[in-house]
Design a protein around this motif. Sequence first.
Motif, PDB file in Angstrom:
ATOM      1  N   ASP A  13       0.719  -1.334   0.026  1.00 54.09           N
ATOM      2  CA  ASP A  13       0.180  -0.095  -0.072  1.00 54.09           C
ATOM      3  C   ASP A  13       0.840   1.378  -0.270  1.00 54.09           C
ATOM      4  O   ASP A  13       2.117   1.246   0.003  1.00 54.09           O
ATOM      5  N   GLU A  14       0.319   2.275   0.086  1.00 51.37           N
ATOM      6  CA  GLU A  14       1.237   3.962  -0.019  1.00 51.37           C
ATOM      7  C   GLU A  14       2.039   3.752   1.339  1.00 51.37           C
ATOM      8  O   GLU A  14       2.973   4.587   1.091  1.00 51.37           O
ATOM      9  N   ASP A  15       1.897   2.964   2.435  1.00 50.89           N
ATOM     10  CA  ASP A  15       2.614   3.160   3.573  1.00 50.89           C
ATOM     11  C   ASP A  15       3.811   2.098   3.631  1.00 50.89           C
ATOM     12  O   ASP A  15       4.644   2.283   4.284  1.00 50.89           O
ATOM     13  N   GLN A  16       3.420   0.746   3.305  1.00 52.24           N
ATOM     14  CA  GLN A  16       4.497  -0.358   3.507  1.00 52.24           C
ATOM     15  C   GLN A  16       4.392  -1.405   2.528  1.00 52.24           C
ATOM     16  O   GLN A  16       3.295  -1.478   1.752  1.00 52.24           O
ATOM     17  N   ILE A  17       5.235  -2.483   2.509  1.00 53.91           N
ATOM     18  CA  ILE A  17       5.106  -3.726   1.954  1.00 53.91           C
ATOM     19  C   ILE A  17       5.080  -4.585   3.027  1.00 53.91           C
ATOM     20  O   ILE A  17       5.919  -4.416   4.081  1.00 53.91           O
ATOM     21  N   LYS A  18       4.127  -5.699   2.986  1.00 55.45           N
ATOM     22  CA  LYS A  18       3.828  -6.549   4.181  1.00 55.45           C
ATOM     23  C   LYS A  18       3.863  -8.038   3.649  1.00 55.45           C
ATOM     24  O   LYS A  18       2.925  -8.156   2.783  1.00 55.45           O
ATOM     25  N   ILE A  19       4.542  -8.935   4.264  1.00 53.15           N
ATOM     26  CA  ILE A  19       4.254 -10.472   4.033  1.00 53.15           C
ATOM     27  C   ILE A  19       3.339 -11.071   5.082  1.00 53.15           C
ATOM     28  O   ILE A  19       3.759 -10.899   6.168  1.00 53.15           O
ATOM     29  N   THR A  20       2.369 -11.859   4.869  1.00 54.87           N
ATOM     30  CA  THR A  20       1.637 -12.266   5.690  1.00 54.87           C
ATOM     31  C   THR A  20       1.122 -13.601   5.392  1.00 54.87           C
ATOM     32  O   THR A  20       1.240 -14.160   4.217  1.00 54.87           O
ATOM     33  N   TYR A  21       0.849 -14.677   6.360  1.00 55.12           N
ATOM     34  CA  TYR A  21       0.347 -15.906   6.093  1.00 55.12           C
ATOM     35  C   TYR A  21      -0.829 -15.971   6.941  1.00 55.12           C
ATOM     36  O   TYR A  21      -1.320 -15.209   7.844  1.00 55.12           O
ATOM     37  N   PRO A  22      -1.808 -17.096   6.562  1.00 54.92           N
ATOM     38  CA  PRO A  22      -3.044 -17.413   7.531  1.00 54.92           C
ATOM     39  C   PRO A  22      -2.745 -17.727   8.770  1.00 54.92           C
ATOM     40  O   PRO A  22      -1.525 -18.168   9.425  1.00 54.92           O
TER      41      PRO A  22
ATOM     42  N   PRO B  64       1.042 -22.728  11.198  1.00 55.15           N
ATOM     43  CA  PRO B  64       1.916 -22.420  12.599  1.00 55.15           C
ATOM     44  C   PRO B  64       2.869 -21.386  12.510  1.00 55.15           C
ATOM     45  O   PRO B  64       3.476 -21.102  11.573  1.00 55.15           O
ATOM     46  N   PHE B  65       2.914 -20.762  13.937  1.00 49.86           N
ATOM     47  CA  PHE B  65       3.697 -19.614  13.969  1.00 49.86           C
ATOM     48  C   PHE B  65       4.959 -19.850  13.700  1.00 49.86           C
ATOM     49  O   PHE B  65       5.891 -18.955  13.300  1.00 49.86           O
ATOM     50  N   PHE B  66       5.680 -20.994  14.043  1.00 53.02           N
ATOM     51  CA  PHE B  66       7.182 -21.313  13.718  1.00 53.02           C
ATOM     52  C   PHE B  66       7.639 -21.408  12.480  1.00 53.02           C
ATOM     53  O   PHE B  66       8.573 -21.509  12.079  1.00 53.02           O
ATOM     54  N   PHE B  67       6.607 -21.664  11.362  1.00 57.89           N
ATOM     55  CA  PHE B  67       6.921 -21.674  10.078  1.00 57.89           C
ATOM     56  C   PHE B  67       6.425 -20.292   9.314  1.00 57.89           C
ATOM     57  O   PHE B  67       7.157 -20.032   8.142  1.00 57.89           O
ATOM     58  N   ARG B  68       5.836 -19.575   9.951  1.00 59.33           N
ATOM     59  CA  ARG B  68       5.657 -17.944   9.371  1.00 59.33           C
ATOM     60  C   ARG B  68       6.888 -16.948   9.334  1.00 59.33           C
ATOM     61  O   ARG B  68       7.601 -16.916  10.369  1.00 59.33           O
ATOM     62  N   LYS B  69       7.130 -16.327   8.436  1.00 63.93           N
ATOM     63  CA  LYS B  69       8.130 -15.305   8.311  1.00 63.93           C
ATOM     64  C   LYS B  69       7.521 -13.948   7.990  1.00 63.93           C
ATOM     65  O   LYS B  69       7.851 -13.390   7.032  1.00 63.93           O
ATOM     66  N   ASN B  70       6.332 -13.719   8.717  1.00 61.40           N
ATOM     67  CA  ASN B  70       5.551 -12.279   8.460  1.00 61.40           C
ATOM     68  C   ASN B  70       6.726 -11.189   8.774  1.00 61.40           C
ATOM     69  O   ASN B  70       7.439 -11.297   9.538  1.00 61.40           O
ATOM     70  N   TRP B  71       6.351 -10.257   8.011  1.00 52.67           N
ATOM     71  CA  TRP B  71       7.235  -9.002   8.015  1.00 52.67           C
ATOM     72  C   TRP B  71       6.438  -8.040   7.297  1.00 52.67           C
ATOM     73  O   TRP B  71       5.713  -8.040   6.507  1.00 52.67           O
TER      74      TRP B  71
END
Length: 127
Positions: free
Chosen positions: A14-23, A27-34
């Motif tokens: 979006d206009e403010d940021q780039i974001k990577i998310t998962y459902p 499991p949280f230990f596989f996620r690499k949200n940033w």
Amino acid sequence: MILIGTLSERVIVDEDQIKITYPIWFPFFFRKNWSLSWTEVKDLKLRTTGQGGSVYYLTSNSIDKAYLLPTRVENFAHLIKFITKRTGIDTSEIRPLSQPWMYIILLFCTLLLLLVDSMVIWEIIFN
């Protein structure tokens, strides 16, 4: 389950940021949200992979950290233009990691393997 979760990665720009998310169910230990604000982006750094390919990392001003630029996204050219617009970084040399025709070849090979597997199972069950 892990494959489905990995393939469910979302790239939100979006206009403010780039974001990577998962459902949330992944499991949280596989996620690499940033997420990274456009004002924090310092540069795009090229790195060579062990297989001889190239990947790009977004580097940050505030933290000595790098974030892998997602290349397997719908409308990659639009993402690159947006990054240039928001950061002023020259992105003219950046190309997607895989071309669309590569995925068509993989789909064809997968369907061929499914056909052969089905024929073998058919022969085993009915002969």
